[in-house]
Design a protein around this motif. Structure first.
Motif, mmCIF file in Angstrom:
data_model
loop_
_atom_site.group_PDB
_atom_site.id
_atom_site.type_symbol
_atom_site.label_atom_id
_atom_site.label_comp_id
_atom_site.label_asym_id
_atom_site.label_seq_id
_atom_site.Cartn_x
_atom_site.Cartn_y
_atom_site.Cartn_z
ATOM 1 N N ILE A 22 0.831 -1.398 -0.166
ATOM 2 C CA ILE A 22 0.082 0.063 -0.109
ATOM 3 C C ILE A 22 0.738 1.286 -0.138
ATOM 4 C CG2 ILE A 22 -1.811 1.273 1.344
ATOM 5 C CD1 ILE A 22 -2.962 -1.074 -0.258
ATOM 6 N N LYS A 23 2.045 1.199 0.791
ATOM 7 C CA LYS A 23 2.806 2.482 0.893
ATOM 8 C C LYS A 23 3.414 2.588 -0.412
ATOM 9 C CE LYS A 23 3.880 2.361 5.790
ATOM 10 N NZ LYS A 23 4.849 2.266 6.660
ATOM 11 N N THR A 24 4.165 1.438 -1.182
ATOM 12 C CA THR A 24 4.667 1.576 -2.282
ATOM 13 C C THR A 24 3.505 2.179 -3.402
ATOM 14 O OG1 THR A 24 5.924 -0.287 -2.013
ATOM 15 C CG2 THR A 24 5.652 0.148 -4.257
ATOM 16 N N ASP A 28 3.726 5.977 -5.764
ATOM 17 C CA ASP A 28 3.626 5.896 -7.192
ATOM 18 C C ASP A 28 2.668 6.986 -8.088
ATOM 19 O OD1 ASP A 28 3.067 5.241 -9.947
ATOM 20 O OD2 ASP A 28 4.088 3.294 -9.531
ATOM 21 N N GLU A 29 3.182 8.075 -8.556
ATOM 22 C CA GLU A 29 2.512 9.264 -9.143
ATOM 23 C C GLU A 29 1.313 8.572 -9.970
ATOM 24 O OE1 GLU A 29 3.150 13.608 -11.126
ATOM 25 O OE2 GLU A 29 4.762 12.479 -10.342
ATOM 26 N N ALA A 30 1.798 7.713 -10.795
ATOM 27 C CA ALA A 30 0.791 6.983 -11.855
ATOM 28 C C ALA A 30 -0.577 6.438 -11.141
ATOM 29 C CB ALA A 30 1.504 5.983 -13.024
ATOM 30 N N PHE A 31 -0.156 5.873 -10.001
ATOM 31 C CA PHE A 31 -1.187 5.193 -9.402
ATOM 32 C C PHE A 31 -2.071 6.159 -8.795
ATOM 33 C CE2 PHE A 31 -2.822 3.443 -5.248
ATOM 34 C CZ PHE A 31 -3.623 2.330 -5.740
ATOM 35 N N ARG A 32 -1.426 7.174 -8.269
ATOM 36 C CA ARG A 32 -2.203 8.050 -7.560
ATOM 37 C C ARG A 32 -3.254 8.778 -8.514
ATOM 38 N NH1 ARG A 32 -0.098 10.003 -2.620
ATOM 39 N NH2 ARG A 32 -0.851 12.101 -3.037
ATOM 40 N N ASP A 33 -2.690 8.927 -9.662
ATOM 41 C CA ASP A 33 -3.313 9.762 -10.794
ATOM 42 C C ASP A 33 -4.653 8.865 -11.044
ATOM 43 O OD1 ASP A 33 -1.676 11.782 -10.894
ATOM 44 O OD2 ASP A 33 -0.724 11.206 -12.551
ATOM 45 N N VAL A 34 -4.291 7.250 -11.449
ATOM 46 C CA VAL A 34 -5.570 6.747 -11.593
ATOM 47 C C VAL A 34 -6.396 6.573 -10.382
ATOM 48 C CG1 VAL A 34 -6.007 4.305 -11.958
ATOM 49 C CG2 VAL A 34 -4.125 5.210 -13.077
ATOM 50 N N LEU A 35 -5.955 6.562 -9.387
ATOM 51 C CA LEU A 35 -6.959 6.492 -8.201
ATOM 52 C C LEU A 35 -7.750 7.712 -8.110
ATOM 53 C CD1 LEU A 35 -7.367 4.397 -5.985
ATOM 54 C CD2 LEU A 35 -6.128 5.488 -4.470
ATOM 55 N N GLN A 36 -7.156 9.103 -8.439
ATOM 56 C CA GLN A 36 -7.908 10.315 -8.228
ATOM 57 C C GLN A 36 -9.159 10.341 -9.143
ATOM 58 O OE1 GLN A 36 -6.995 13.111 -5.777
ATOM 59 N NE2 GLN A 36 -8.899 12.483 -6.157
ATOM 60 N N LYS A 37 -8.788 9.488 -10.497
ATOM 61 C CA LYS A 37 -9.915 9.649 -11.540
ATOM 62 C C LYS A 37 -10.864 8.668 -11.052
ATOM 63 C CE LYS A 37 -6.686 10.612 -15.034
ATOM 64 N NZ LYS A 37 -5.806 10.227 -16.546
ATOM 65 N N LEU A 38 -10.471 7.567 -10.459
ATOM 66 C CA LEU A 38 -11.437 6.389 -10.170
ATOM 67 C C LEU A 38 -12.332 7.274 -8.881
ATOM 68 C CD1 LEU A 38 -9.616 3.128 -10.120
ATOM 69 C CD2 LEU A 38 -11.343 3.937 -11.814
ATOM 70 N N VAL A 133 1.887 -3.609 -17.679
ATOM 71 C CA VAL A 133 2.681 -2.972 -18.406
ATOM 72 C C VAL A 133 3.007 -1.589 -17.616
ATOM 73 C CG1 VAL A 133 1.446 -3.292 -20.564
ATOM 74 C CG2 VAL A 133 0.530 -1.545 -19.216
ATOM 75 N N TYR A 134 2.906 -1.488 -16.310
ATOM 76 C CA TYR A 134 3.168 -0.439 -15.174
ATOM 77 C C TYR A 134 3.468 -1.139 -14.025
ATOM 78 C CZ TYR A 134 1.344 2.939 -18.823
ATOM 79 O OH TYR A 134 1.037 3.414 -19.979
ATOM 80 N N PRO A 135 4.497 -0.686 -13.199
ATOM 81 C CA PRO A 135 4.884 -1.122 -11.928
ATOM 82 C C PRO A 135 3.724 -1.195 -10.979
ATOM 83 C CG PRO A 135 6.389 0.029 -12.730
ATOM 84 C CD PRO A 135 5.344 0.457 -13.638
#
Length: 384
Positions: A22-24, A28-38, A133-135
Motif C-alpha cells: 500500500i505504501k509503495t 507511485d504518481e501514476a497510481f495516484r493519478d488513476v486512483l484520483q480519476k476513479l 505494463v506499469y509497476p
C-alpha cells in the motif's frame, strides 16, 4: 502459511506484504493519478488511510474491492449471476478453469460471487506478465492474489518457468488450501470459439505425484462457464482480425493490451452469468488407464463440453447464428425487437473501428461469429 522463497518472483502477495505494498502504491504518481480519476470525490490521504487500515488481503477484497467491482457492474452491466449448485463442498480448494472473456473482470467477478456465496477464500489468479505494463499494475494485481505467468521466454526458460508455476499452483491448492482461477487458454478466444489448450493442462500436471490423472485430480478442477450478453471489446477483437488479415506479422502492443483492459472495464456488458460444472475428480479417477497423450486430449474435450453445456445463451447468440447462416432456424429464441436491437448494436460497434481501409462486411462477419459460436458449441453438446 509461509510461501517458500523460490516462488517470490511469481507468487501472489500475502498478508505480510500488505502494508508495504500500500505504501509503495501511494508513492507511485501514476497510481495516484488513476486512483484520483476513479474516486474524484475522495481525498487521496483518506483513501490511503482507509486502505492502510485493513489487516489482511481478504479484508481488503471484501471491504474495498468488492464494493468497487459491484458499483462498476451496476454502471456497466444489467445483471450478474452465479450457479454453483454443482459444487457440494465449499471447503475444497478448487482450481476453476474457465473460458476467457475479459482480462481483468473474469477473476474479479468470480471473487465477488464467491464472497457473496459464502466461500471462505477468494481465488489466486493466473495472469500473464505481458499485461503488467506499469509497476503499479503489477503491485495491484498481486495484491488481489494474482500470480505471474511468465511469457516471452526462450524454450529453455519457458520450461523452467512452467515447472515453477506448476509447483506453485500445487502448493497453493495442497498447502495454502486456496482456490485458483486460470483461463483454459493463453489469451482470450477472440472469435468466441472457446477451446482448452492441452498445454495448460500439461503445465498444471508437471508437478505432483503419480500419474498425470492423479496429478490433475489433486488440483480439484472445476470447469467454469462465463457468459456475457455483450462483449465490450468485441469491436477491438474484430479490428485485430482485420489487421492480422491485412498484415500477418501484426502483433498487439502493451498499449493495445491497456486499451483492451480499459474498454473491458468501462464498456457495457449487459447480463453476465457464471456457472460451475461438477468437479472433475470422480471423472479423472476413471481415466488412469489412458496414455498421457490420450488423457490430456480427453480432459481438454471434457472441459470444453462442460463449459459449453453450462453457457447461458442470450437472444443475441441466436440472432447472430441465424444472421451468420442467413437462416431463421432459432426464431423461437428471440423476437423481432431483439433482432433489430442486435443489428443496431453491430452497426454501432463497427462504427467504433478506426481503420483507413475498413472492410465492413469482414468485420460484421467476425462480430457475428463471436456471438454465434457459443450457441453453436452449446447446441453441439446439449439440446436447447
Amino acid at each position: 502459511m509461509f510461501t517458500p522463497a523460490e516462488f517470490d518472483e511469481i507468487r501472489a502477495y500475502e498478508d505480510r506484504d500488505y502494508v508495504a505494498t500500500i505504501k509503495t502504491l501511494f508513492a507511485d504518481e501514476a497510481f495516484r493519478d488513476v486512483l484520483q480519476k476513479l474516486f474524484p470525490n475522495q481525498p487521496l490521504p483518506l483513501l490511503e488511510k482507509q486502505l492502510s487500515s485493513f489487516s489482511s488481503i481478504l479484508e481488503f477484497q471484501k471491504k474495498f474491492i468488492h464494493g468497487f467491482v459491484t458499483q462498476l457492474i451496476q454502471k456497466t452491466g444489467k445483471e450478474l449471476s452465479l450457479d454453483i449448485s454443482a459444487l457440494t463442498n465449499r471447503e475444497i480448494p478448487y482450481t476453476f478453469i474457465s473460458n476467457h472473456r475479459d482480462i481483468i473482470l473474469d477473476p474479479a467477478l468470480l471473487d465477488i460471487l464467491l464472497i457473496d456465496a459464502g466461500f471462505p477464500q477468494t481465488v489466486e489468479i493466473a495472469i500473464g506478465d505481458n499485461l503488467l505494463v506499469y509497476p503499479w499494475i503489477k503491485h495491484i494485481v498481486r495484491l488481489n492474489k494474482a500470480f505471474i505467468v511468465q511469457r516471452s521466454l526462450s524454450l529453455r526458460e519457458m520450461l523452467s518457468a512452467s515447472k515453477l508455476m506448476s509447483r506453485y499452483m500445487h502448493f497453493v491448492i495442497s498447502q495454502k488450501r486456496n482456490p485458483i482461477w486460470i483461463a483454459q487458454r493463453e489469451g482470450r478466444a477472440k472469435d468466441g470459439n472457446d477451446r482448452t489448450q492441452e498445454a495448460v493442462l500439461k503445465m498444471i500436471a508437471m508437478d505432483g505425484e503419480g500419474s498425470a490423472a492423479e496429478r490433475l485430480k489433486a488440483m480439484h478442477i472445476v470447469p467454469l462457464a462465463i457468459s456475457y450478453e455483450f462483449d465490450p471489446c468485441d469491436f477491438l477483437k474484430a479490428k485485430e482480425f482485420q489487421m492480422k488479415r491485412d498484415n500477418p506479422a501484426y502483433k498487439k502492443t502493451p498499449v493495445d493490451d491497456l486499451i483492451n483492459m480499459q474498454t473491458g472495464l468501462a464498456g457495457y456488458k449487459g447480463r453476465i452469468h457464471y456457472a460451475c460444472a461438477p468437479c472433475l475428480d470422480e471423472w479423472m479417477a476413471k481415466q488412469e488407464d489412458l496414455s498421457n497423450a490420450d488423457f490430456f486430449a480427453a480432459t481438454a474435450r471434457r472441459l470444453d463440453e462442460e463449459i459449453y453445456r453450462n453457457y447461458l445463451l442470450y437472444p443475441n447468440n441466436f440472432v447472430a447464428l441465424d444472421l451468420l447462416n442467413d437462416r431463421k432456424d432459432y426464431t423461437t429464441h428471440y423476437s423481432e425487437e431483439d433482432k433489430t436491437r442486435f443489428e443496431q448494436y453491430l452497426r454501432q460497434q463497427i462504427n467504433k473501428i478506426d481503420l483507413s481501409n475498413k472492410d465492413e462486411a469482414f468485420l460484421r462477419e467476425r462480430l457475428l461469429e463471436m456471438y454465434a459460436n457459443p450457441a453453436k458449441n452449446k447446441l453441439a453438446v446439449s439440446k436447447i
